[in-house]
Structures are given as structure tokens and as C-alpha cells.
Write a protein that holds these residues in place. Structure first.
Motif, short mmCIF file in Angstrom:
data_model
loop_
_atom_site.label_atom_id
_atom_site.label_comp_id
_atom_site.label_asym_id
_atom_site.label_seq_id
_atom_site.Cartn_x
_atom_site.Cartn_y
_atom_site.Cartn_z
N ARG A 176 0.83 -1.16 -0.08
CA ARG A 176 -0.03 -0.10 0.01
C ARG A 176 0.88 1.26 -0.03
NH1 ARG A 176 -2.37 0.90 4.58
NH2 ARG A 176 -1.16 -0.60 5.66
N GLU A 177 2.06 1.32 0.68
CA GLU A 177 2.87 2.27 0.89
C GLU A 177 4.29 1.86 0.92
OE1 GLU A 177 3.17 5.96 3.78
OE2 GLU A 177 1.80 4.49 4.32
N VAL A 178 5.18 2.58 0.55
CA VAL A 178 6.65 2.44 0.89
C VAL A 178 7.22 3.95 1.36
CG1 VAL A 178 8.84 1.96 -0.33
CG2 VAL A 178 6.81 0.79 -1.20
N SER A 179 8.09 3.73 2.31
CA SER A 179 8.68 4.79 2.96
C SER A 179 10.28 4.79 2.64
CB SER A 179 8.43 5.11 4.18
OG SER A 179 9.18 6.32 4.77
N ALA A 180 11.12 5.46 2.18
CA ALA A 180 12.57 5.39 1.85
C ALA A 180 13.49 6.43 2.35
CB ALA A 180 12.73 4.85 0.52
N PRO A 181 14.41 6.44 2.89
CA PRO A 181 15.26 7.34 3.38
C PRO A 181 16.27 7.92 2.03
CG PRO A 181 16.28 5.54 4.05
CD PRO A 181 15.08 5.26 3.36
N ALA A 229 3.81 -4.78 8.08
CA ALA A 229 5.02 -4.21 7.57
C ALA A 229 6.31 -5.01 7.40
CB ALA A 229 4.99 -2.70 8.47
N VAL A 230 7.08 -4.43 6.52
CA VAL A 230 8.47 -5.08 6.36
C VAL A 230 9.43 -3.96 6.59
CG1 VAL A 230 10.25 -6.13 4.76
CG2 VAL A 230 7.45 -7.01 4.69
N GLU A 261 23.29 -2.89 0.71
CA GLU A 261 23.45 -3.86 1.79
C GLU A 261 22.31 -3.61 2.65
OE1 GLU A 261 26.33 -5.65 5.25
OE2 GLU A 261 27.12 -4.33 3.88
N VAL A 262 21.34 -4.94 3.16
CA VAL A 262 20.70 -5.09 4.07
C VAL A 262 21.19 -5.20 5.23
CG1 VAL A 262 18.64 -5.89 4.74
CG2 VAL A 262 18.91 -5.16 2.46
N THR A 263 21.42 -4.60 6.35
CA THR A 263 21.84 -5.11 7.47
C THR A 263 21.00 -5.71 8.50
OG1 THR A 263 21.54 -2.78 8.36
CG2 THR A 263 23.76 -3.13 7.46
N GLU A 264 19.68 -5.32 8.55
CA GLU A 264 18.64 -6.03 9.07
C GLU A 264 17.28 -5.94 8.53
OE1 GLU A 264 16.53 -4.98 13.69
OE2 GLU A 264 18.58 -4.41 13.06
N LEU A 265 16.54 -7.25 8.63
CA LEU A 265 15.31 -7.44 8.04
C LEU A 265 14.19 -7.84 9.19
CD1 LEU A 265 13.69 -7.23 5.35
CD2 LEU A 265 14.24 -9.68 5.24
N SER A 266 13.00 -7.12 9.11
CA SER A 266 12.00 -7.51 10.34
C SER A 266 10.79 -7.42 9.53
CB SER A 266 12.12 -6.52 11.60
OG SER A 266 11.89 -5.27 11.11
N GLY A 267 9.95 -8.12 10.19
CA GLY A 267 8.36 -8.21 9.55
C GLY A 267 8.28 -8.90 8.13
N ARG A 268 9.21 -9.80 8.05
CA ARG A 268 9.16 -10.60 6.66
C ARG A 268 7.89 -11.57 6.38
NH1 ARG A 268 14.43 -12.85 4.00
NH2 ARG A 268 13.42 -13.17 2.08
N LYS A 294 10.73 1.23 4.79
CA LYS A 294 9.64 0.44 5.04
C LYS A 294 8.42 0.29 4.34
CE LYS A 294 5.97 0.97 8.69
NZ LYS A 294 5.55 1.92 9.82
N VAL A 295 8.04 -0.93 4.15
CA VAL A 295 7.01 -1.32 3.21
C VAL A 295 5.71 -1.75 4.01
CG1 VAL A 295 6.30 -2.79 1.14
CG2 VAL A 295 8.86 -2.17 1.49
N SER A 296 4.66 -0.89 3.80
CA SER A 296 3.41 -1.46 4.13
C SER A 296 2.61 -2.26 3.03
CB SER A 296 2.46 -0.16 4.54
OG SER A 296 3.14 0.56 5.44
N THR A 297 2.52 -3.59 3.66
CA THR A 297 1.98 -4.64 2.64
C THR A 297 0.55 -4.73 2.36
OG1 THR A 297 1.62 -6.37 4.00
CG2 THR A 297 4.14 -6.11 3.28
N ALA A 298 0.05 -5.12 1.26
CA ALA A 298 -1.44 -4.93 1.16
C ALA A 298 -2.06 -5.93 2.01
CB ALA A 298 -1.55 -5.50 -0.23
#
Length: 94
Positions: A21-26, A59-60, A82-89, A51-55
Motif C-alpha cells: 500500500r505504501e513505501v517509505s525510504a530514506p 510491515a516489512v 546492503e541490508v543490515t537487518e530485516l524485520s516483519g518479513r 519501510k513497506v506497508s504490505t497489502a
């Protein structure tokens, strides 16, 4: 409601892919929020959290070291150094 198709990839692998639904990126110019129908965009990312708010109402979040984000129509491609940490997968990786 229209959805985004999101691909989050690192140099060595696809990290996450799915509907959102939404993506937020720095970005280097500040935080970028992306919804369906967003104007075309290409932005350089700084270290921070994507941050990816999924359908599916989850959130991932991925802590990244840099990269870029591209928006074309409802396709969002996030290429990171590089991805240093992934949560909410969730099981959306295709």
C-alpha cells in the motif's frame, strides 16, 4: 484501492517482493513516501530504514546502507548496497 508492486533487491539477492500500500525510504534529500499513482521518481538512498506497508496490513522494514529507489507507474524498485537487518518479513518473496 490500487496497489504498488515492490521489489527490494540487494547486490547479491532479492530480499523481498510483493504487493504494498505504501513505501517509505530514506533518500539523501529527505524521507520519501510512495503511494499508488506516484509520479515517476529516481532517488539516491542514504543509510536508514526502508519501510513497506504490505497489502496484507503488515510491515516489512529493512535497514539499508544506501542505494536507490525507482518509481515507474505502480512499480517500485529499491536497489540497496546492503541490508543490515530485516524485520516483519512475510511469505511474499517470489
Amino acid at each position: 484501492m490500487a496497489e504498488l508492486n515492490v521489489d527490494l533487491v540487494a547486490a547479491d539477492r532479492k530480499v523481498w517482493s510483493g504487493a504494498a500500500r505504501e513505501v517509505s525510504a530514506p533518500s539523501v534529500d529527505g524521507q520519501v513516501g510512495i503511494l499508488a499513482g506516484h509520479a515517476p521518481l529516481l532517488a539516491v538512498l542514504r543509510p536508514g530504514t526502508v519501510k513497506v506497508s504490505t497489502a496484507h496490513e503488515t510491515a516489512v522494514e529493512a535497514h539499508v546502507t544506501g542505494g536507490f529507489v525507482s518509481v515507474d507507474g505502480n512499480l517500485v524498485t529499491i536497489v540497496v548496497d546492503e541490508v543490515t537487518e530485516l524485520s516483519g518479513r512475510e511469505p511474499a518473496l517470489r
